[in-house]
Enzyme design. Structure first.
Site, PDB file in Angstrom:
ATOM      1  CG  ASN A  82       8.472  -1.231   0.387  1.00 36.56           C
ATOM      2  OD1 ASN A  82       7.888  -1.301   1.484  1.00 36.56           O
ATOM      3  ND2 ASN A  82       9.059  -0.128  -0.039  1.00 36.56           N
TER       4      ASN A  82
ATOM      5  CG  HIS B 265      10.927  -1.117   4.822  1.00 37.69           C
ATOM      6  ND1 HIS B 265       9.557  -0.997   4.832  1.00 37.69           N
ATOM      7  CD2 HIS B 265      11.217  -2.280   5.437  1.00 37.69           C
ATOM      8  CE1 HIS B 265       9.037  -2.048   5.440  1.00 37.69           C
ATOM      9  NE2 HIS B 265      10.032  -2.850   5.827  1.00 37.69           N
ATOM     10  CG  LEU B 266      11.552   3.233  -1.161  1.00 36.78           C
ATOM     11  CD1 LEU B 266      10.333   4.029  -1.622  1.00 36.78           C
ATOM     12  CD2 LEU B 266      12.632   3.246  -2.236  1.00 36.78           C
ATOM     13  CB  SER B 267      12.127   5.575   4.780  1.00 39.66           C
ATOM     14  OG  SER B 267      11.203   4.663   5.365  1.00 39.66           O
TER      15      SER B 267
ATOM     16  NE  ARG C  89       3.781   7.305   1.614  1.00 41.59           N
ATOM     17  CZ  ARG C  89       3.946   6.057   1.993  1.00 41.59           C
ATOM     18  NH1 ARG C  89       4.208   5.132   1.099  1.00 41.59           N
ATOM     19  NH2 ARG C  89       3.835   5.723   3.258  1.00 41.59           N
TER      20      ARG C  89
ATOM     21  CD  GLU D  82      11.005  -6.228   6.344  1.00 42.35           C
ATOM     22  OE1 GLU D  82      11.595  -7.157   6.962  1.00 42.35           O
ATOM     23  OE2 GLU D  82      10.329  -5.346   6.907  1.00 42.35           O
TER      24      GLU D  82
ATOM     25  CB  ALA E 280       1.836   0.969   6.791  1.00 41.70           C
TER      26      ALA E 280
ATOM     27  NE  ARG F  70       9.924   7.461   8.218  1.00 40.60           N
ATOM     28  CZ  ARG F  70       8.936   7.233   7.336  1.00 40.60           C
ATOM     29  NH1 ARG F  70       8.995   6.171   6.550  1.00 40.60           N
ATOM     30  NH2 ARG F  70       7.915   8.061   7.247  1.00 40.60           N
TER      31      ARG F  70
ATOM     32  NE  ARG G 132       6.524   5.958   9.351  1.00 41.35           N
ATOM     33  CZ  ARG G 132       5.467   5.931   8.546  1.00 41.35           C
ATOM     34  NH1 ARG G 132       5.215   4.868   7.814  1.00 41.35           N
ATOM     35  NH2 ARG G 132       4.647   6.960   8.475  1.00 41.35           N
TER      36      ARG G 132
ATOM     37  CG  ASP H  96       0.305 -16.124  10.051  1.00 44.34           C
ATOM     38  OD1 ASP H  96       1.351 -16.093  10.731  1.00 44.34           O
ATOM     39  OD2 ASP H  96      -0.834 -16.131  10.542  1.00 44.34           O
TER      40      ASP H  96
ATOM     41  CG  HIS I 156       5.346  -0.732  10.246  1.00 47.55           C
ATOM     42  ND1 HIS I 156       6.706  -0.944  10.303  1.00 47.55           N
ATOM     43  CD2 HIS I 156       5.159   0.271   9.347  1.00 47.55           C
ATOM     44  CE1 HIS I 156       7.313  -0.099   9.480  1.00 47.55           C
ATOM     45  NE2 HIS I 156       6.401   0.636   8.883  1.00 47.55           N
TER      46      HIS I 156
ATOM     47  N   PRO J 211       0.794  -1.227   0.000  1.00 47.45           N
ATOM     48  CG  PRO J 211      -0.813  -1.517   1.657  1.00 47.45           C
ATOM     49  CD  PRO J 211       0.422  -2.136   1.084  1.00 47.45           C
ATOM     50  CG  ASN J 212      -0.370   4.340   1.094  1.00 48.41           C
ATOM     51  OD1 ASN J 212      -1.307   4.836   0.463  1.00 48.41           O
ATOM     52  ND2 ASN J 212      -0.529   3.839   2.308  1.00 48.41           N
TER      53      ASN J 212
ATOM     54  CE1 TYR K 251       8.614   5.976   2.802  1.00 47.14           C
ATOM     55  CE2 TYR K 251       7.090   7.827   2.707  1.00 47.14           C
ATOM     56  CZ  TYR K 251       7.551   6.679   3.327  1.00 47.14           C
ATOM     57  OH  TYR K 251       6.940   6.230   4.469  1.00 47.14           O
TER      58      TYR K 251
HETATM   59  C1  DQA Z   1       8.041   2.072   3.654  1.00 46.06           C
HETATM   60  C2  DQA Z   1       8.091   2.423   5.141  1.00 46.06           C
HETATM   61  C3  DQA Z   1       6.739   2.219   5.797  1.00 46.06           C
HETATM   62  O1  DQA Z   1       6.811   2.609   7.169  1.00 46.06           O
HETATM   63  C4  DQA Z   1       5.691   3.065   5.118  1.00 46.06           C
HETATM   64  O2  DQA Z   1       4.418   2.815   5.689  1.00 46.06           O
HETATM   65  C5  DQA Z   1       5.663   2.876   3.646  1.00 46.06           C
HETATM   66  C6  DQA Z   1       6.942   2.834   2.940  1.00 46.06           C
HETATM   67  C7  DQA Z   1       9.383   2.402   2.958  1.00 46.06           C
HETATM   68  O3  DQA Z   1       9.556   1.950   1.829  1.00 46.06           O
HETATM   69  O4  DQA Z   1      10.209   3.129   3.520  1.00 46.06           O
HETATM   70  O5  DQA Z   1       4.612   2.813   3.021  1.00 46.06           O
HETATM   71  O6  DQA Z   1       7.810   0.679   3.509  1.00 46.06           O
END
Ligand code: DQA
Length: 141
Positions: free
Chosen positions: A69, A95-97, A16, A93, A72, A102, A106, A82, A75, A8-9, A21
């Site tokens: 990725n 994550h960009l950030s 964003r 796994e 959220a 943070r 997170r 599962d 988290h 998501p997102n 990011y």
């Molecule tokens: C993320 C970090 C997550 O905390 C956040 O909700 C995202 C992006 C990252 O790529 O840094 O949607 O996964």
């Protein structure tokens, strides 16, 4: 083939929170990942259920490794955890950030215990690293 899942997102990166990011669109980020792979199976969804169904399919569709990725979901989604746990493929796994630096919510990943590698904070380059790690884990890179 490596399956790369964006949760998501992630579709909104670029627009964003660019300080967190980066300014590249998801397609630009994915372009780097594609360069590292010998063909990449890409799945981007805003929906937890669709992501879980895609991971179930990866058990039998010939996928060799998964890069995810989770956004959220990573988290808090025990359902995602599962689904990853029952998938016996190399899992990375990304994550960009730099999530551990943070907000407190997170700092925890519920999926890290069921993946082989976690990469945080390298921005778009992290996607390249994640694909390289996945290839390495399959014995092909
Ligand atoms: C993320 C970090 C997550 O905390 C956040 O909700 C995202 C992006 C990252 O790529 O840094 O949607 O996964």
């Amino acid at each position: 083939m490596i399956l790369l899942v964006n949760g998501p997102n992630l579709s909104q990166v670029g627009a964003r929170d660019p300080l967190v990011y980066g300014t590249q669109s998801l397609d630009e980020v994915m372009a780097g990942a594609r360069e590292e792979a010998d063909g990449l199976d890409e799945f981007t969804s805003e929906s937890e259920g669709d992501i879980i169904s895609r991971l179930h399919a990866a058990r039998t569709d010939g996928s060799e490794a998964v890069v995810i990725n989770p956004g959220a979901l990573g988290h808090y989604s025990y359902a995602l955890r599962d689904a990853l746990e029952l998938l016996s493929l190399p899992k990375v796994e990304v994550h960009l950030s730099q999530t551990p630096a943070r907000e407190s919510f997170r700092r925890r990943s519920v999926i890290s215990p069921v993946v082989d590698v976690t990469i945080t904070g390298a921005g778009a380059f992290g996607y390249r690293l994640a694909v390289r790690a996945a290839r390495h884990l399959t014995g092909k890179g």
